[in-house]
Design an enzyme around this catalytic site. Structure first.
Site, PDB file in Angstrom:
ATOM      1  N   TYR A 238       6.770  36.345  26.908  1.00  0.00           N
ATOM      2  CA  TYR A 238       7.864  36.535  27.489  1.00  0.00           C
ATOM      3  C   TYR A 238       9.105  35.842  27.021  1.00  0.00           C
ATOM      4  O   TYR A 238      10.020  36.367  26.544  1.00  0.00           O
ATOM      5  CB  TYR A 238       7.833  36.295  29.013  1.00  0.00           C
ATOM      6  CG  TYR A 238       9.351  36.345  29.537  1.00  0.00           C
ATOM      7  CD1 TYR A 238       9.744  37.759  29.791  1.00  0.00           C
ATOM      8  CD2 TYR A 238      10.035  35.433  30.021  1.00  0.00           C
ATOM      9  CE1 TYR A 238      11.163  38.009  30.568  1.00  0.00           C
ATOM     10  CE2 TYR A 238      11.317  35.492  30.664  1.00  0.00           C
ATOM     11  CZ  TYR A 238      11.987  36.515  30.740  1.00  0.00           C
ATOM     12  OH  TYR A 238      12.869  37.049  31.600  1.00  0.00           O
TER      13      TYR A 238
ATOM     14  N   LYS B  73      12.233  37.228  24.630  1.00  0.00           N
ATOM     15  CA  LYS B  73      13.722  36.792  24.855  1.00  0.00           C
ATOM     16  C   LYS B  73      14.390  36.014  24.005  1.00  0.00           C
ATOM     17  O   LYS B  73      15.619  36.156  23.638  1.00  0.00           O
ATOM     18  CB  LYS B  73      13.973  36.071  26.222  1.00  0.00           C
ATOM     19  CG  LYS B  73      13.420  37.057  27.470  1.00  0.00           C
ATOM     20  CD  LYS B  73      14.516  38.300  27.603  1.00  0.00           C
ATOM     21  CE  LYS B  73      13.952  39.144  28.860  1.00  0.00           C
ATOM     22  NZ  LYS B  73      14.641  40.209  29.101  1.00  0.00           N
TER      23      LYS B  73
HETATM   24  N1  LIG Z   1      14.691  36.897  37.714  1.00  0.00           N
HETATM   25  C1  LIG Z   1      14.788  35.827  36.897  1.00  0.00           C
HETATM   26  O1  LIG Z   1      14.559  34.842  36.909  1.00  0.00           O
HETATM   27  C2  LIG Z   1      15.434  36.321  35.584  1.00  0.00           C
HETATM   28  C3  LIG Z   1      15.646  35.357  34.568  1.00  0.00           C
HETATM   29  C4  LIG Z   1      16.307  35.503  33.362  1.00  0.00           C
HETATM   30  C5  LIG Z   1      16.136  36.636  33.008  1.00  0.00           C
HETATM   31  N2  LIG Z   1      15.835  37.963  33.669  1.00  0.00           N
HETATM   32  C6  LIG Z   1      15.671  39.190  33.018  1.00  0.00           C
HETATM   33  O2  LIG Z   1      16.447  40.177  33.553  1.00  0.00           O
HETATM   34  C7  LIG Z   1      15.956  41.409  33.725  1.00  0.00           C
HETATM   35  C8  LIG Z   1      15.820  42.055  35.148  1.00  0.00           C
HETATM   36  O3  LIG Z   1      14.741  41.448  35.872  1.00  0.00           O
HETATM   37  P1  LIG Z   1      15.038  41.288  37.579  1.00  0.00           P
HETATM   38  O4  LIG Z   1      14.813  39.685  37.610  1.00  0.00           O
HETATM   39  O5  LIG Z   1      16.042  41.650  37.940  1.00  0.00           O
HETATM   40  O6  LIG Z   1      13.148  41.802  37.815  1.00  0.00           O
HETATM   41  P2  LIG Z   1      12.845  42.781  38.784  1.00  0.00           P
HETATM   42  O7  LIG Z   1      13.618  42.563  40.250  1.00  0.00           O
HETATM   43  O8  LIG Z   1      11.526  43.106  38.791  1.00  0.00           O
HETATM   44  O9  LIG Z   1      13.679  44.301  38.099  1.00  0.00           O
HETATM   45  C9  LIG Z   1      13.009  44.839  37.181  1.00  0.00           C
HETATM   46  C10 LIG Z   1      13.660  46.431  36.792  1.00  0.00           C
HETATM   47  O10 LIG Z   1      13.058  46.906  35.859  1.00  0.00           O
HETATM   48  C11 LIG Z   1      12.405  48.071  36.053  1.00  0.00           C
HETATM   49  N3  LIG Z   1      11.131  48.052  35.144  1.00  0.00           N
HETATM   50  C12 LIG Z   1      10.020  47.198  35.168  1.00  0.00           C
HETATM   51  N4  LIG Z   1       9.286  47.572  34.352  1.00  0.00           N
HETATM   52  C13 LIG Z   1       9.793  48.695  33.814  1.00  0.00           C
HETATM   53  C14 LIG Z   1       9.197  49.747  32.810  1.00  0.00           C
HETATM   54  N5  LIG Z   1       7.933  49.648  32.306  1.00  0.00           N
HETATM   55  N6  LIG Z   1       9.985  50.709  32.615  1.00  0.00           N
HETATM   56  C15 LIG Z   1      11.070  50.902  33.336  1.00  0.00           C
HETATM   57  N7  LIG Z   1      11.645  50.370  34.059  1.00  0.00           N
HETATM   58  C16 LIG Z   1      10.851  49.133  34.227  1.00  0.00           C
HETATM   59  C17 LIG Z   1      11.915  47.938  37.527  1.00  0.00           C
HETATM   60  O11 LIG Z   1      11.909  49.169  38.083  1.00  0.00           O
HETATM   61  P3  LIG Z   1      10.233  49.972  38.552  1.00  0.00           P
HETATM   62  O12 LIG Z   1       9.450  49.042  38.853  1.00  0.00           O
HETATM   63  O13 LIG Z   1      10.547  51.125  39.151  1.00  0.00           O
HETATM   64  O14 LIG Z   1      10.075  50.441  37.031  1.00  0.00           O
HETATM   65  C18 LIG Z   1      13.278  47.292  38.060  1.00  0.00           C
HETATM   66  O15 LIG Z   1      14.249  48.259  38.265  1.00  0.00           O
HETATM   67  C19 LIG Z   1      14.901  41.158  32.809  1.00  0.00           C
HETATM   68  O16 LIG Z   1      14.937  41.404  31.427  1.00  0.00           O
HETATM   69  C20 LIG Z   1      14.343  39.666  32.992  1.00  0.00           C
HETATM   70  O17 LIG Z   1      13.473  39.254  31.978  1.00  0.00           O
HETATM   71  C21 LIG Z   1      15.310  37.636  34.832  1.00  0.00           C
END
Ligand SMILES: NC(=O)c1ccc[n+]([C@@H]2O[C@H](COP(=O)([O-])OP(=O)(O)OC[C@H]3O[C@@H](n4cnc5c(N)ncnc54)[C@H](OP(=O)(O)O)[C@@H]3O)[C@@H](O)[C@H]2O)c1
Length: 307
Positions: free
Chosen positions: A160, A164
């Site tokens: 992961y 990134k």
């Molecule tokens: N949360 C953290 O701590 C954090 C920190 C730094 C960066 N980020 C980044 O922020 C971004 C959003 O993450 P989040 O934290 O908001 O996570 P989240 O709550 O798990 O949301 C993920 C979103 O992506 C969709 N998704 C997941 N797998 C997919 C696939 N194979 N194809 C199409 N859509 C997909 C999900 O919908 P479905 O399940 O319906 O597909 C959901 O809408 C990511 O790039 C993550 O790496 C998160």
């Protein structure tokens, strides 16, 4: 603010990962500013729920498009979908991303490859296809959702964090390539945020999830949205993420990896167990399991088996 809504009336943003967490909050900000939206995620039902909610609240056009971006070629299909609809995408947001917790030798190779496909290949593909059109029009904006993990080698989350790191480097390079054009590339680096990410990644037993303060996805999205609209190249969201990125630069890879490892180790404290952010909680409920992602090859409307 009123002026901005008029300007954006016929503008479209395409957002991947728009049904949960940071992507959901970004979708709300775009809709509130008058953007029409194409929303991409896998779960059709959740997409429709979010589309209805935003349509009712902001009177903009919302086009949900269910697509699994783990699948090779899916990003090209998303691009073709927008083309076939006759929609010009003014802003592309590559938000969908996943991780998987565990020692590298123990995680499933298939899961690692899926994560690379989603976090890197789908992001490159969507960026290239939409950016070429933006260059032709000499207008456009792209927001890449990276992570503070991109600035630090992360034991127990190695694939992961490396994906990134790609997003960070790729975005900075493209921002430079676009600097003489009316096109901006912004990379957002959130720190640990209160979404379904940790549950999908089997990471909810760790020090970070159980013991640390998690950022509010609405605040993270707002920071990213404002930087995007100002055309900034990079935004690290929040003081914790800023400190982590600073320390990582200061310490060098070996010490930074040691530090990151402590955050990713299991915790035996009681600590946090659930998501506070309501749309992300609904994402977890839709998966029908307390941890893990939808099992590969099983559509959200079929029998669900967690990883
Ligand atoms: N949360 C953290 O701590 C954090 C920190 C730094 C960066 N980020 C980044 O922020 C971004 C959003 O993450 P989040 O934290 O908001 O996570 P989240 O709550 O798990 O949301 C993920 C979103 O992506 C969709 N998704 C997941 N797998 C997919 C696939 N194979 N194809 C199409 N859509 C997909 C999900 O919908 P479905 O399940 O319906 O597909 C959901 O809408 C990511 O790039 C993550 O790496 C998160």
């Amino acid at each position: 603010m009123e002026q901005q809504q008029i300007d954006n009336r016929n503008r479209y943003a395409l957002i991947t990962g728009a049904t949960s967490g940071i992507g959901y909050e970004l979708a709300k900000l775009f809709a509130a500013d008058g953007y029409h939206l194409i929303l991409v995620a896998r779960n059709e039902e959740r997409l429709q729920e979010v589309a209805d909610e935003l349509k009712n609240a902001y009177s903009v056009e919302i086009t949900p498009h269910a697509k699994d971006l783990f699948a090779p070629g899916a990003a090209e299909e998303v691009y073709q979908f927008a083309k076939n609809m006759g929609i010009t995408v003014d802003v592309l947001v590559n938000d969908a991303g996943q991780g998987e917790w565990g020692p590298f030798i123990d995680t499933e190779l298939k899961r690692d490859i899926d994560i690379v496909q989603l976090n890197i290949i789908a992001l490159i593909s969507l960026t290239k296809l939409f950016l070429r059109d933006m260059v032709q029009r000499n207008e456009g904006k792209i927001l890449q959702v990276g992570s503070e993990a991109g600035a630090t080698p992360m034991p127990l989350l190695s694939v992961y964090a490396a994906t990134k790191a790609f997003v960070l480097s790729f975005s900075a390079a493209l921002a430079n390539e676009m600097k003489d054009k009316n096109i901006t590339i912004t990379v957002l680096l959130p720190g640990p945020t209160d979404t379904d990410f940790f549950h999908k990644a089997h990471q909810q037993h760790t020090v970070t999830y159980k013991e640390k303060k998690l950022d509010d996805p609405a605040t993270v999205a707002k920071n990213g949205y404002e930087a995007l609209m100002k055309g900034e190249n990079k935004i690290v969201s929040g003081s914790t993420a800023k400190m982590h990125v600073f320390l990582s630069d200061l310490l060098g890879d070996e010490m930074a990896a040691g530090n990151a490892r402590k955050q990713n180790e299991p915790s035996d404290k009681e600590g946090r167990t659930t998501i506070t952010h309501e749309p992300s909680r609904r994402e977890r409920e839709a998966i029908h399991a307390t941890e893990g992602d939808y099992q590969k090859g099983v559509r959200p409307d079929e029998e669900i088996k967690p990883f």
